[in-house]
Design an enzyme around this catalytic site. Structure first.
Site, PDB file in Angstrom:
ATOM      1  CD  GLU A 176      -3.071  -0.899   0.139  1.00  0.00           C
ATOM      2  OE1 GLU A 176      -3.015   0.107  -0.593  1.00  0.00           O
ATOM      3  OE2 GLU A 176      -3.967  -1.751   0.044  1.00  0.00           O
ATOM      4  CG  ASP A 321      -5.520  -7.344  -7.669  1.00  0.00           C
ATOM      5  OD1 ASP A 321      -4.533  -7.655  -6.990  1.00  0.00           O
ATOM      6  OD2 ASP A 321      -6.325  -6.461  -7.320  1.00  0.00           O
ATOM      7  CD  GLU A 425     -14.081  -5.936  -1.546  1.00  0.00           C
ATOM      8  OE1 GLU A 425     -12.865  -5.912  -1.318  1.00  0.00           O
ATOM      9  OE2 GLU A 425     -14.653  -5.032  -2.198  1.00  0.00           O
ATOM     10  CD  GLU A 444     -10.181  -2.095  -8.262  1.00  0.00           C
ATOM     11  OE1 GLU A 444      -9.096  -1.893  -7.670  1.00  0.00           O
ATOM     12  OE2 GLU A 444     -11.295  -1.747  -7.778  1.00  0.00           O
ATOM     13  CB  THR A 530      -1.734  -1.204  -9.605  1.00  0.00           C
ATOM     14  OG1 THR A 530      -2.887  -2.025  -9.420  1.00  0.00           O
ATOM     15  CG2 THR A 530      -1.070  -0.912  -8.268  1.00  0.00           C
TER      16      THR A 530
END
Length: 606
Positions: A176, A321, A425, A444, A530
């Site tokens: 993160e 991902d 989710e 996304e 990303t």
């Protein structure tokens, strides 16, 4: 054109074939006995009239409801949606600056700031992300430029330089901190110092590479995660002041450990220090070498000391991902053939073992294509849910040139959005119901919508963006910002606005409707990290200052049509030169009405 990775050995059995009782709920059985009139589904005969006129004729008269709804999008409406996206961003940003800065996030319901949960260090949902370093301000720097606000961008940069320090007793997740903080600092620094000035004169007197120095300082503080691991796969968390905590676990997810190469690699090539790229690349190789010999798949959780897979689920969502995403994007940025070789092999394994449904997206019979969660060693389905993070994958497929599969998977997620006004989710495709009900304003689906629109210019995707915008405005807006949906059905809320809402969700929505944005008009070519941070595709990143000049890419053919990503945000002119989008797709629905109706039916819309 070797960047296209169409795999024809896809499993053709229905992904709902899980037993007699389960098969009774299979999607293909739900539509038996129904006859759907197809309109705008097949290519019109081309006579003396132009192709464009032929396909536009399909929209005349009382046609299919999908054609009527999605076949056009007026310019006036596009301007209205662009303005709505801009207002959405500023409502969140201005209230963050008013009520929350210098804390990390805004609590939009109580109009207060939020920082790390110091009283409960085990609250990793908060503490993995929040490091007491003005997260939201840093994460939104380049969004200000995308929206054309040079004055506020310069003010925000000066605030970061004057107020932010990473010398904190904060334990944060390496992944993160890398994508939200390190990536944004690097992006803002590059845009500030870009001699091509795509956003105009954004630099200011006295700037002395402070953002780059901050990025370097943060990266140095993340390096202890890579020490004392038997595999080279990093620990998931570090304390910014003291290093890896004594009680740190030895398990990490594939995405967390394998999605550091873009940011670390750019930093190494900017400052001429190979350390950061080397440790990130070593982690990717270590994970890659642990893939299954039978399927070529990776699991989702690994022990960094033993190299044993703790989580054997292989999928496209949480925990995996961005690992796939960064294999392709690292190749595009750095030109290392090893990265693309890994991506090609990974994509083939995904198509062979995760993809279920009919072989072709827009032709044939059977269930719609879908990517499921399987056991990495056997390829057998492990559960019947998919998660919202998987909605990034159509965008990655666009970058790889597999637009047909991207269209189908995107349509599935859009159908879920239409049903709930958000993406739960987790969604159980067998039960047609959410398994995990919250929606934290994730980007996304918007990202994939934007990339598909850039690739096809089909108005369908503008309608998708409008639906998302209107849903957020209706269901997530609160007193001081936009709140996480606690429950996608009853629309109850949680008092949190994550930084990626401003950094990604609002940015992609705005860009979707802003045809004249400098990112679309500039001669530069760009790619998004990303976390949605803008990075130019620059020859500087294909050179190693600590080594000889990096090898240039291969054949002349490859130079002409390297990868669809190389013209993302560059008006997509190359897509037509490479003949990857059929002519009719720009004038008819991207997915035929019969298949759109099938997907809508299968998620319970009617």
């Amino acid at each position: 054109m070797f960047y296209i990775t169409h795999v024809h050995s896809v499993k053709r059995n229905s992904w709902c074939s899980l037993g007699t009782d389960q098969r009774n709920n299979a999607w293909s059985q739900r539509i038996q006995g129904h006859t759907y009139e197809e309109t705008a589904s097949t290519c019109a005969k081309v006579g003396d009239e132009s192709l464009k006129r032929s396909y536009l004729n399909l929209f005349d008269g009382n046609k299919d409801e999908y054609v009527r709804r999605y076949s056009s999008f007026p310019d006036t409406l596009k301007v209205k949606m662009k303005d709505m996206a801009k207002e959405m961003f500023y409502f969140g940003y201005d209230n963050y600056m008013k009520y929350a800065f210098p804390e990390d996030e805004l609590n939009p319901i109580d109009c207060e700031g939020r920082g790390p949960d110091v009283l409960n260090p085990s609250n990793i949902n908060i503490n993995d992300v929040l490091g007491n370093y003005s997260l939201t301000l840093i994460d939104t720097l380049d969004t200000l430029l995308v929206l054309g606000n040079v004055t506020e961008f310069q003010r925000a940069v000066k605030l970061v330089i004057d107020t932010v320090s990473f010398d904190k007793d904060s334990t944060v997740q390496v992944f993160e901190a890398n994508i939200r903080i390190l990536g944004s600092l690097i992006s803002a620094h590059i845009l500030l110092t870009d001699p091509k000035h795509p956003f105009g004169e954004v630099g200011f007197e006295g700037y002395d590479n402070e953002l780059l120095h901050l990025a370097h300082d943060l990266a140095v503080r993340l390096l202890p995660a890579f020490e004392n691991t038997s595999t080279g796969i990093p620990y998931p968390r570090v304390n910014l002041k003291t290093g890896v905590p004594l009680d740190s676990i030895n398990e990490t997810c594939t995405a967390g450990a394998g999605s550091l190469l873009v940011e670390f690699g750019i930093l190494s090539r900017l400052i001429g220090d190979s350390t950061f790229e080397w440790v990130a690349r070593r982690a990717v190789r270590a994970l890659w070498n642990l893939r299954s010999n039978e399927t070529g798949l990776l699991g989702n959780v690994v022990n960094i000391q033993t190299g044993q897979w703790v989580g054997k689920q292989s999928g496209l969502g949480a925990g995996m991902d961005s690992f796939y995403e960064y294999l392709l994007k690292s190749y595009i940025l750095f030109g290392e053939k090893e990265d693309y070789k890994m991506f090609q092999a990974a994509y083939e394994s995904i198509q062979n073992h995760l993809r279920r449904g009919r072989e072709s997206c827009n032709e044939g019979e059977g269930d719609p294509p879908l990517y499921v969660n399987v056991n990495m060693f056997s390829g057998e389905i492990m559960n019947t849910w998919i998660d919202s993070l998987q909605a990034f994958f159509p965008g990655l497929q666009v970058l790889n040139g597999d637009v047909d599969n991207a269209i189908c998977l995107h349509a599935f997620y859009y159908a879920i959005w239409k049903r709930f006004g958000a993406l739960p989710e987790r969604y159980n495709w067998q039960l047609q119901a959410p398994d995990v009900l919250f929606y934290p304003l994730r980007p996304e689906l918007v990202e994939s919508t934007y990339l598909l629109y850039q690739a096809t210019k089909n108005p369908f995707y503008l309608h998708v963006g409008m639906d998302i915008l209107q849903s957020l405005e209706k269901d997530a807006k609160v007193r001081c910002g936009y709140a996480t949906l606690h429950h996608v059905v009853d629309k109850s809320k949680e008092d949190r606005m994550e930084s990626f809402f401003l950094s990604e969700t609002c940015k992609y929505l705005y860009l979707l409707f802003d045809e004249d944005n400098p990112l679309h008009k500039s001669d530069n070519k760009y790619i998004f990290t990303t976390e949605g941070h803008v990075v130019p595709i620059d020859k500087r990143f294909r050179e190693k200052q600590w080594n000889d000049r990096a090898k240039q890419l291969g054949s002349q053919q490859h130079q002409q049509c390297k990868s669809i990503t190389l013209y993302i945000l560059s008006s997509f002119s190359l897509i037509h030169q490479c003949n990857r989008i059929p002519e009719e797709r720009r004038y008819a629905l991207p997915l035929k009405s019969v298949y759109m109706r099938q997907i809508d039916h299968m998620v319970g819309l009617f």
